[in-house]
Design a protein around this motif. Structure first.
Motif, PDB file in Angstrom:
ATOM      1  N   LYS A   1      -7.014  20.701   4.446  1.00  0.00           N
ATOM      2  CA  LYS A   1      -5.675  20.822   5.025  1.00  0.00           C
ATOM      3  C   LYS A   1      -4.864  19.545   4.824  1.00  0.00           C
ATOM      4  CE  LYS A   1      -2.552  22.287   8.223  1.00  0.00           C
ATOM      5  NZ  LYS A   1      -1.306  22.267   7.520  1.00  0.00           N
ATOM      6  N   ASN A   2      -5.477  18.387   5.094  1.00  0.00           N
ATOM      7  CA  ASN A   2      -4.788  17.099   4.959  1.00  0.00           C
ATOM      8  C   ASN A   2      -5.565  16.210   4.012  1.00  0.00           C
ATOM      9  OD1 ASN A   2      -4.597  17.808   8.202  1.00  0.00           O
ATOM     10  ND2 ASN A   2      -2.667  17.343   7.228  1.00  0.00           N
ATOM     11  N   MET A   3      -4.829  15.588   3.100  1.00  0.00           N
ATOM     12  CA  MET A   3      -5.449  14.654   2.168  1.00  0.00           C
ATOM     13  C   MET A   3      -4.463  13.523   1.922  1.00  0.00           C
ATOM     14  SD  MET A   3      -5.766  13.398  -1.152  1.00  0.00           S
ATOM     15  CE  MET A   3      -4.821  14.458  -2.212  1.00  0.00           C
ATOM     16  N   VAL A   4      -4.988  12.290   1.838  1.00  0.00           N
ATOM     17  CA  VAL A   4      -4.152  11.130   1.568  1.00  0.00           C
ATOM     18  C   VAL A   4      -4.739  10.402   0.366  1.00  0.00           C
ATOM     19  CG1 VAL A   4      -3.202   8.966   2.470  1.00  0.00           C
ATOM     20  CG2 VAL A   4      -3.589  10.913   4.021  1.00  0.00           C
ATOM     21  N   ALA A   5      -3.874  10.117  -0.609  1.00  0.00           N
ATOM     22  CA  ALA A   5      -4.248   9.315  -1.778  1.00  0.00           C
ATOM     23  C   ALA A   5      -3.548   7.963  -1.622  1.00  0.00           C
ATOM     24  CB  ALA A   5      -3.812   9.993  -3.066  1.00  0.00           C
ATOM     25  N   THR A   6      -4.321   6.879  -1.744  1.00  0.00           N
ATOM     26  CA  THR A   6      -3.760   5.550  -1.505  1.00  0.00           C
ATOM     27  C   THR A   6      -3.981   4.647  -2.713  1.00  0.00           C
ATOM     28  OG1 THR A   6      -4.218   5.805   0.854  1.00  0.00           O
ATOM     29  CG2 THR A   6      -3.797   3.571   0.076  1.00  0.00           C
ATOM     30  N   THR A   7      -2.949   3.869  -3.039  1.00  0.00           N
ATOM     31  CA  THR A   7      -3.014   2.861  -4.088  1.00  0.00           C
ATOM     32  C   THR A   7      -2.271   1.624  -3.592  1.00  0.00           C
ATOM     33  OG1 THR A   7      -2.578   2.388  -6.420  1.00  0.00           O
ATOM     34  CG2 THR A   7      -0.940   3.703  -5.284  1.00  0.00           C
TER      35      THR A   7
ATOM     36  N   GLN B   1       0.862  -1.188   0.000  1.00  0.00           N
ATOM     37  CA  GLN B   1       0.000   0.000   0.000  1.00  0.00           C
ATOM     38  C   GLN B   1       0.897   1.236   0.000  1.00  0.00           C
ATOM     39  OE1 GLN B   1      -2.235   0.891   3.644  1.00  0.00           O
ATOM     40  NE2 GLN B   1      -4.054   1.003   2.339  1.00  0.00           N
ATOM     41  N   LEU B   2       0.711   2.094  -0.991  1.00  0.00           N
ATOM     42  CA  LEU B   2       1.437   3.362  -1.097  1.00  0.00           C
ATOM     43  C   LEU B   2       0.456   4.482  -0.792  1.00  0.00           C
ATOM     44  CD1 LEU B   2       3.874   5.177  -1.948  1.00  0.00           C
ATOM     45  CD2 LEU B   2       3.013   4.981  -4.296  1.00  0.00           C
ATOM     46  N   SER B   3       0.749   5.228   0.264  1.00  0.00           N
ATOM     47  CA  SER B   3      -0.082   6.380   0.635  1.00  0.00           C
ATOM     48  C   SER B   3       0.715   7.655   0.391  1.00  0.00           C
ATOM     49  CB  SER B   3      -0.502   6.300   2.103  1.00  0.00           C
ATOM     50  OG  SER B   3      -1.293   5.159   2.319  1.00  0.00           O
ATOM     51  N   ILE B   4       0.123   8.568  -0.359  1.00  0.00           N
ATOM     52  CA  ILE B   4       0.742   9.860  -0.650  1.00  0.00           C
ATOM     53  C   ILE B   4       0.019  10.891   0.193  1.00  0.00           C
ATOM     54  CG2 ILE B   4       1.330  11.519  -2.448  1.00  0.00           C
ATOM     55  CD1 ILE B   4       0.888   9.082  -4.421  1.00  0.00           C
ATOM     56  N   THR B   5       0.750  11.550   1.075  1.00  0.00           N
ATOM     57  CA  THR B   5       0.141  12.499   2.007  1.00  0.00           C
ATOM     58  C   THR B   5       0.372  13.926   1.525  1.00  0.00           C
ATOM     59  OG1 THR B   5       2.140  12.579   3.370  1.00  0.00           O
ATOM     60  CG2 THR B   5       0.484  10.921   3.948  1.00  0.00           C
ATOM     61  N   PHE B   6      -0.666  14.722   1.615  1.00  0.00           N
ATOM     62  CA  PHE B   6      -0.598  16.142   1.248  1.00  0.00           C
ATOM     63  C   PHE B   6      -1.025  16.978   2.448  1.00  0.00           C
ATOM     64  CE2 PHE B   6      -1.095  14.138  -2.844  1.00  0.00           C
ATOM     65  CZ  PHE B   6      -0.352  14.931  -3.714  1.00  0.00           C
ATOM     66  N   ASP B   7      -0.181  17.897   2.870  1.00  0.00           N
ATOM     67  CA  ASP B   7      -0.561  18.948   3.808  1.00  0.00           C
ATOM     68  C   ASP B   7      -0.667  20.196   2.954  1.00  0.00           C
ATOM     69  OD1 ASP B   7      -0.602  17.345   6.060  1.00  0.00           O
ATOM     70  OD2 ASP B   7       1.509  17.709   6.516  1.00  0.00           O
ATOM     71  N   ILE B   8      -1.890  20.679   2.790  1.00  0.00           N
ATOM     72  CA  ILE B   8      -2.176  21.782   1.877  1.00  0.00           C
ATOM     73  C   ILE B   8      -2.399  23.051   2.686  1.00  0.00           C
ATOM     74  CG2 ILE B   8      -3.729  22.606   0.060  1.00  0.00           C
ATOM     75  CD1 ILE B   8      -4.454  19.583  -0.404  1.00  0.00           C
ATOM     76  N   THR B   9      -1.603  24.060   2.412  1.00  0.00           N
ATOM     77  CA  THR B   9      -1.738  25.341   3.093  1.00  0.00           C
ATOM     78  C   THR B   9      -3.061  25.985   2.685  1.00  0.00           C
ATOM     79  OG1 THR B   9       0.653  25.609   3.089  1.00  0.00           O
ATOM     80  CG2 THR B   9      -0.652  27.606   3.399  1.00  0.00           C
ATOM     81  N   PRO B  10      -3.799  26.574   3.648  1.00  0.00           N
ATOM     82  CA  PRO B  10      -5.053  27.253   3.283  1.00  0.00           C
ATOM     83  C   PRO B  10      -4.828  28.248   2.142  1.00  0.00           C
ATOM     84  CG  PRO B  10      -4.852  27.116   5.660  1.00  0.00           C
ATOM     85  CD  PRO B  10      -3.533  26.632   5.084  1.00  0.00           C
ATOM     86  N   GLY B  11      -5.815  28.315   1.241  1.00  0.00           N
ATOM     87  CA  GLY B  11      -5.714  29.194   0.080  1.00  0.00           C
ATOM     88  C   GLY B  11      -5.082  28.513  -1.118  1.00  0.00           C
ATOM     89  N   HIS B  12      -4.851  27.219  -1.031  1.00  0.00           N
ATOM     90  CA  HIS B  12      -4.231  26.439  -2.103  1.00  0.00           C
ATOM     91  C   HIS B  12      -5.071  25.195  -2.375  1.00  0.00           C
ATOM     92  CE1 HIS B  12      -1.004  28.943  -0.573  1.00  0.00           C
ATOM     93  NE2 HIS B  12      -0.426  28.804  -1.752  1.00  0.00           N
ATOM     94  N   TYR B  13      -4.839  24.570  -3.509  1.00  0.00           N
ATOM     95  CA  TYR B  13      -5.524  23.315  -3.831  1.00  0.00           C
ATOM     96  C   TYR B  13      -4.669  22.443  -4.724  1.00  0.00           C
ATOM     97  CZ  TYR B  13      -6.957  25.995  -8.029  1.00  0.00           C
ATOM     98  OH  TYR B  13      -6.988  26.762  -9.164  1.00  0.00           O
ATOM     99  N   VAL B  14      -4.979  21.125  -4.704  1.00  0.00           N
ATOM    100  CA  VAL B  14      -4.282  20.128  -5.511  1.00  0.00           C
ATOM    101  C   VAL B  14      -5.289  19.532  -6.483  1.00  0.00           C
ATOM    102  CG1 VAL B  14      -3.122  17.870  -5.464  1.00  0.00           C
ATOM    103  CG2 VAL B  14      -2.614  19.576  -3.700  1.00  0.00           C
ATOM    104  N   TYR B  15      -4.890  19.421  -7.753  1.00  0.00           N
ATOM    105  CA  TYR B  15      -5.759  18.824  -8.770  1.00  0.00           C
ATOM    106  C   TYR B  15      -5.844  17.313  -8.574  1.00  0.00           C
ATOM    107  CZ  TYR B  15      -5.188  23.163 -11.445  1.00  0.00           C
ATOM    108  OH  TYR B  15      -5.186  24.469 -11.859  1.00  0.00           O
ATOM    109  N   LYS B  16      -7.041  16.787  -8.482  1.00  0.00           N
ATOM    110  CA  LYS B  16      -7.233  15.337  -8.366  1.00  0.00           C
ATOM    111  C   LYS B  16      -6.698  14.628  -9.608  1.00  0.00           C
ATOM    112  CE  LYS B  16     -10.662  11.693  -8.090  1.00  0.00           C
ATOM    113  NZ  LYS B  16     -12.048  11.341  -8.351  1.00  0.00           N
TER     114      LYS B  16
END
Length: 186
Positions: free
Chosen positions: A135-141, A81-96
């Motif tokens: 703020k926190n998002m994890v993508a897992t594969t 299992q590979l989990s990619i963790t993102f801590d995103i600063t407020p006012g920013h976003y990550v493209y799915k």
């Protein structure tokens, strides 16, 4: 008493060369000065944009301050299992849709599952797209080898892209890592 003085004879050809040399020297000096000012202005502009100027507070954070990205692996009976963790600063976003994982032939990955639901925005660059603003998002594969056997030190490249809501899209980012892939147990 009459004193005769010699009048200098000016060589016209020498005068033209001297005049031409003076013009070249002045032009070169002027161009050097202007290019120095231009480079300084460009550097100051980039410094202000990304916070390298102590006198002014930056409008945009450097990418590594706006997004802290990491990865965690865990061996399971179905592979690794590979989990990619993102801590995103407020006012920013990550493209799915810009989140990718690249690996060598012989390796497979399941579709990503996400710890948060994306929100849909009308992006000025890509139109209506799903993004993560939390703020926190994890993508897992889950990664496996095509033959079901384990593999050590498999090179993996994680790709992603994010933007600031204030109007800056950061270039696509890539993170290189290695992963040990567990043997699939049935």
């Amino acid at each position: 008493m009459f004193i005769k003085t010699a009048t200098p004879v000016i060589n016209k050809r020498l005068a033209k060369k001297s005049h031409l040399f003076s013009m070249v020297l002045i032009s070169t000096s002027l161009m050097t000065g202007l290019s120095t000012i231009s480079m300084s202005a460009q550097a100051a502009g980039l410094g202000e944009l990304f916070g390298n100027n102590n006198a002014a507070q930056s409008k945009f954070l450097p990418v590594d301050k706006a997004f802290q990205v990491g990865s965690i692996t865990k061996a399971t009976s179905k592979g690794t299992q590979l989990s990619i963790t993102f801590d995103i600063t407020p006012g920013h976003y990550v493209y799915k849709d810009k989140l990718t994982v690249s690996f060598p032939k012989g390796i497979s990955a399941t579709p990503f599952s996400f710890s948060q639901s994306p929100v849909s925005i009308d992006d000025p660059t890509f139109g209506k797209v799903p993004v993560f603003t939390q703020k926190n998002m994890v993508a897992t594969t889950t990664l496996t080898t095509n033959n079901g056997k384990g593999a050590k030190n498999v090179p993996v490249i994680i790709g992603w892209q994010g933007c600031s809501k204030a109007g800056l899209c950061y270039p696509p980012e890539k993170i290189k890592t290695t992963v040990n892939i567990a043997t699939v147990r049935k």
